[in-house]
Design a protein around this motif. Structure first.
Motif, PDB file in Angstrom:
ATOM      1  N   GLN A 230     -28.965 -10.913   3.627  1.00  0.00           N
ATOM      2  CA  GLN A 230     -28.669  -9.594   4.193  1.00  0.00           C
ATOM      3  C   GLN A 230     -27.272  -9.141   3.742  1.00  0.00           C
ATOM      4  O   GLN A 230     -26.328  -9.925   3.756  1.00  0.00           O
ATOM      5  CB  GLN A 230     -28.725  -9.616   5.726  1.00  0.00           C
ATOM      6  CG  GLN A 230     -30.125  -9.538   6.304  1.00  0.00           C
ATOM      7  CD  GLN A 230     -30.840 -10.868   6.289  1.00  0.00           C
ATOM      8  OE1 GLN A 230     -30.239 -11.916   6.469  1.00  0.00           O
ATOM      9  NE2 GLN A 230     -32.146 -10.834   6.051  1.00  0.00           N
ATOM     10  N   LYS A 347     -42.336  -6.657  13.327  1.00  0.00           N
ATOM     11  CA  LYS A 347     -41.667  -6.940  12.057  1.00  0.00           C
ATOM     12  C   LYS A 347     -40.353  -6.189  11.923  1.00  0.00           C
ATOM     13  O   LYS A 347     -39.611  -6.382  10.972  1.00  0.00           O
ATOM     14  CB  LYS A 347     -42.591  -6.637  10.874  1.00  0.00           C
ATOM     15  CG  LYS A 347     -42.999  -5.193  10.725  1.00  0.00           C
ATOM     16  CD  LYS A 347     -43.943  -4.999   9.542  1.00  0.00           C
ATOM     17  CE  LYS A 347     -43.203  -4.888   8.229  1.00  0.00           C
ATOM     18  NZ  LYS A 347     -44.071  -4.444   7.115  1.00  0.00           N
ATOM     19  N   TRP A 348     -40.057  -5.292  12.880  1.00  0.00           N
ATOM     20  CA  TRP A 348     -38.801  -4.539  12.872  1.00  0.00           C
ATOM     21  C   TRP A 348     -37.851  -5.162  13.885  1.00  0.00           C
ATOM     22  O   TRP A 348     -38.285  -5.707  14.896  1.00  0.00           O
ATOM     23  CB  TRP A 348     -39.061  -3.072  13.212  1.00  0.00           C
ATOM     24  CG  TRP A 348     -39.985  -2.438  12.212  1.00  0.00           C
ATOM     25  CD1 TRP A 348     -39.645  -1.821  11.037  1.00  0.00           C
ATOM     26  CD2 TRP A 348     -41.420  -2.395  12.273  1.00  0.00           C
ATOM     27  NE1 TRP A 348     -40.767  -1.388  10.371  1.00  0.00           N
ATOM     28  CE2 TRP A 348     -41.881  -1.728  11.108  1.00  0.00           C
ATOM     29  CE3 TRP A 348     -42.367  -2.847  13.190  1.00  0.00           C
ATOM     30  CZ2 TRP A 348     -43.221  -1.509  10.842  1.00  0.00           C
ATOM     31  CZ3 TRP A 348     -43.719  -2.647  12.936  1.00  0.00           C
ATOM     32  CH2 TRP A 348     -44.137  -1.973  11.775  1.00  0.00           C
ATOM     33  N   SER A 349     -36.561  -5.079  13.623  1.00  0.00           N
ATOM     34  CA  SER A 349     -35.619  -5.851  14.443  1.00  0.00           C
ATOM     35  C   SER A 349     -35.277  -5.174  15.764  1.00  0.00           C
ATOM     36  O   SER A 349     -34.880  -5.837  16.708  1.00  0.00           O
ATOM     37  CB  SER A 349     -34.342  -6.145  13.662  1.00  0.00           C
ATOM     38  OG  SER A 349     -33.666  -4.946  13.359  1.00  0.00           O
ATOM     39  N   ALA A 353     -37.205   1.188  15.989  1.00  0.00           N
ATOM     40  CA  ALA A 353     -37.765   1.172  14.626  1.00  0.00           C
ATOM     41  C   ALA A 353     -39.258   0.881  14.674  1.00  0.00           C
ATOM     42  O   ALA A 353     -40.052   1.479  13.926  1.00  0.00           O
ATOM     43  CB  ALA A 353     -37.039   0.135  13.775  1.00  0.00           C
ATOM     44  N   THR A 354     -39.665  -0.023  15.572  1.00  0.00           N
ATOM     45  CA  THR A 354     -41.091  -0.339  15.720  1.00  0.00           C
ATOM     46  C   THR A 354     -41.873   0.911  16.142  1.00  0.00           C
ATOM     47  O   THR A 354     -42.882   1.277  15.529  1.00  0.00           O
ATOM     48  CB  THR A 354     -41.260  -1.449  16.777  1.00  0.00           C
ATOM     49  OG1 THR A 354     -40.533  -2.604  16.354  1.00  0.00           O
ATOM     50  CG2 THR A 354     -42.725  -1.806  16.984  1.00  0.00           C
ATOM     51  N   THR A 357     -41.788   3.957  13.450  1.00  0.00           N
ATOM     52  CA  THR A 357     -42.605   3.714  12.259  1.00  0.00           C
ATOM     53  C   THR A 357     -44.081   3.934  12.565  1.00  0.00           C
ATOM     54  O   THR A 357     -44.814   4.544  11.783  1.00  0.00           O
ATOM     55  CB  THR A 357     -42.365   2.279  11.727  1.00  0.00           C
ATOM     56  OG1 THR A 357     -40.956   2.062  11.584  1.00  0.00           O
ATOM     57  CG2 THR A 357     -43.037   2.076  10.374  1.00  0.00           C
ATOM     58  N   GLY A 405     -29.776  -3.522  13.530  1.00  0.00           N
ATOM     59  CA  GLY A 405     -30.862  -2.679  13.020  1.00  0.00           C
ATOM     60  C   GLY A 405     -30.629  -2.261  11.584  1.00  0.00           C
ATOM     61  O   GLY A 405     -31.541  -2.295  10.754  1.00  0.00           O
ATOM     62  N   ASP A 409     -33.117  -3.717   8.940  1.00  0.00           N
ATOM     63  CA  ASP A 409     -34.167  -2.726   8.658  1.00  0.00           C
ATOM     64  C   ASP A 409     -33.711  -1.624   7.703  1.00  0.00           C
ATOM     65  O   ASP A 409     -34.484  -0.723   7.385  1.00  0.00           O
ATOM     66  CB  ASP A 409     -34.630  -2.047   9.962  1.00  0.00           C
ATOM     67  CG  ASP A 409     -35.247  -3.037  10.941  1.00  0.00           C
ATOM     68  OD1 ASP A 409     -35.716  -4.095  10.496  1.00  0.00           O
ATOM     69  OD2 ASP A 409     -35.249  -2.755  12.153  1.00  0.00           O
TER      70      ASP A 409
END
Length: 436
Positions: A230, A347-349, A353-354, A357, A405, A409
């Motif tokens: 990262q 799968k999103w942190s 975001a989850t 999306t 995030g 992401d």
């Protein structure tokens, strides 16, 4: 030094005796639907020296006379320098404390950052990155204002994640030893702001060293639970990202005609910003909820569940949140049903975001469906329970989740969080030249 992104600038401020309550004006990207705010600001300022005459409120950005306004801004900039309205301080930074109605002030340091260390393109691994997606279409009209300008006035706020409060906060124990530059009320409910000058020297060296330490790889990995895969993120643009992106576009244009030696110290390479610790108590970060219009609850929930299954997640409706702390959970309401929508193995942190999306994928397949972004759970309940609507409550956001995030992401989804009301946004005070 590879990880040094900061620069100690020569800041310009109005000459002593200037009425700073008329000089300082709120960021140009505020009150864009309220021309009456800007008319009142114009009335307050009158003929006094003011940053209102050096910036273009975005409420006027699409007016027919924007070219004339821009030319007038450039002329006023040159005049303020020529007639001494603005004075240039020695190299140094400004320590700033702003009370805007809460129980504690916002504390920051005004300095310059290197635009070579900033990218706004998706997937960027630069040390300075936006928290939210940059809308590139917003840059050209702003770039026209910057082209031909001889100075910049910042409303950019850059966030650092310093939970130990070791960089900015200790400086406020020493304000008696710094020169006070300004101490003024701000117009139109802006509160009160005080600024102290810290000349380039041992104190600014310590500030820059503290900021550079945020790039230490081992500390960074431990803080966010990540690996060297990262990209480091010591600086996140919290406010004014399109202003920052415009400064970047202007620098990219300017540097084409410069030698490498000329690029190294060109003033346009460095953008003036206020650096604020995300753990500053004045920064209240609130989630922004979602209401979906024009859809039956079963159709939306079913569509989301199918989408998450395709992404390797398990999603379902429950009466209460599961024991699994890693699951992302969203209380929802509609005219037909309410409950908790759960996404396990996300799968999103971060939860926003989850959800965003999944909603984006649904709306893309159902063009008649619309999303609105809502402050306040009571408003979600009121709107979400009307026929044809579904409301989702998003969880509170932990402050270091903003950085996590972006680290995991990429940029955060639009409307991830709200940071302060309009009247709390930065007021223009300091300026810096951007021409040789």
């Amino acid at each position: 030094m590879a990880n040094r992104c900061t620069h100690i600038p020569e800041i310009m401020l109005p000459r002593e005796g200037t009425d700073l309550s008329k000089w300082a004006v709120i960021a140009c990207d505020q009150y864009t639907s309220q021309p009456e705010y800007w008319a009142e600001t114009d009335r307050i300022v009158g003929d006094a020296p003011s940053t209102l005459r050096l910036t273009l409120p975005e409420v006027y950005l699409e007016d027919a006379d924007v070219a004339e306004r821009t030319a007038q801004i450039h002329e006023t900039m040159r005049r303020y320098i020529a007639d001494g309205t603005l004075r240039t301080l020695p190299a140094g930074v400004v320590l700033t404390e702003r009370w805007s109605g809460g129980t504690c002030p916002r504390r920051g340091v005004v300095l310059a950052v290197d635009l070579e260390a900033y990218e706004y393109t998706p997937g960027s691994a630069s040390l300075i990155r936006p928290t939210e997606k940059t809308v590139v279409e917003r840059i050209p009209p702003r770039l026209k204002v910057r082209q031909g300008a001889c100075m910049e006035l910042p409303h950019i706020m850059i966030l650092i994640d310093d939970p130990d409060r070791s960089i900015i906060e200790p400086l406020f124990e020493k304000t008696d030893s710094f020169e006070k530059l300004y101490d003024t009320d701000l117009m139109q409910s802006g509160g009160h702001i005080t600024g102290w000058f810290i000349p380039k020297g041992a104190e600014t060296d310590a500030i820059e060293a503290g900021l550079e330490a945020l790039c230490d790889r081992d500390t960074f990995n431990k803080k966010y639970g990540c690996t060297d895969a990262q990209a480091l993120l010591p600086y996140a643009v919290g406010d004014g990202n399109h202003s920052m992106a415009t400064a970047k576009a202007y620098w990219e244009e300017t540097k084409k005609n410069l030698t490498e030696a000329e690029q190294a110290d060109h003033p346009a390479r460095y953008a003036l910003v206020e650096v604020v610790n995300i753990h500053d108590e004045s920064l209240i970060i609130e989630p922004i909820h979602r209401v979906v219009f024009g859809v039956a609850a079963d159709a939306l929930l079913g569509g989301l569940t199918d989408f998450y299954a395709s992404q390797g997640c398990k999603a379902y409706v429950a009466d209460k949140a599961p024991a699994d702390a890693a699951a992302h959970c969203y209380p929802f309401c509609s005219a037909e049903k309410s409950g908790i929508y759960v996404v396990e193995n996300p799968k999103w942190s971060i939860p926003v975001a989850t959800m965003q999306t999944g909603l984006d994928a649904f709306v893309e397949a159902h063009s008649e469906v619309k999303i609105d972004y809502i402050h306040g759970a009571d408003v979600v309940q009121s709107l979400g329970t009307k026929p044809g609507n579904v409301g989702f409550i998003l969880p509170d956001i932990a402050k270091n989740d903003l950085f996590r995030g972006v680290v995991f992401d990429g940029v955060l989804p639009r409307k991830t969080f709200s940071m302060g009301e309009a009247h709390e946004k930065r007021y223009y005070m300091e300026a810096k030249t951007i021409v040789k």
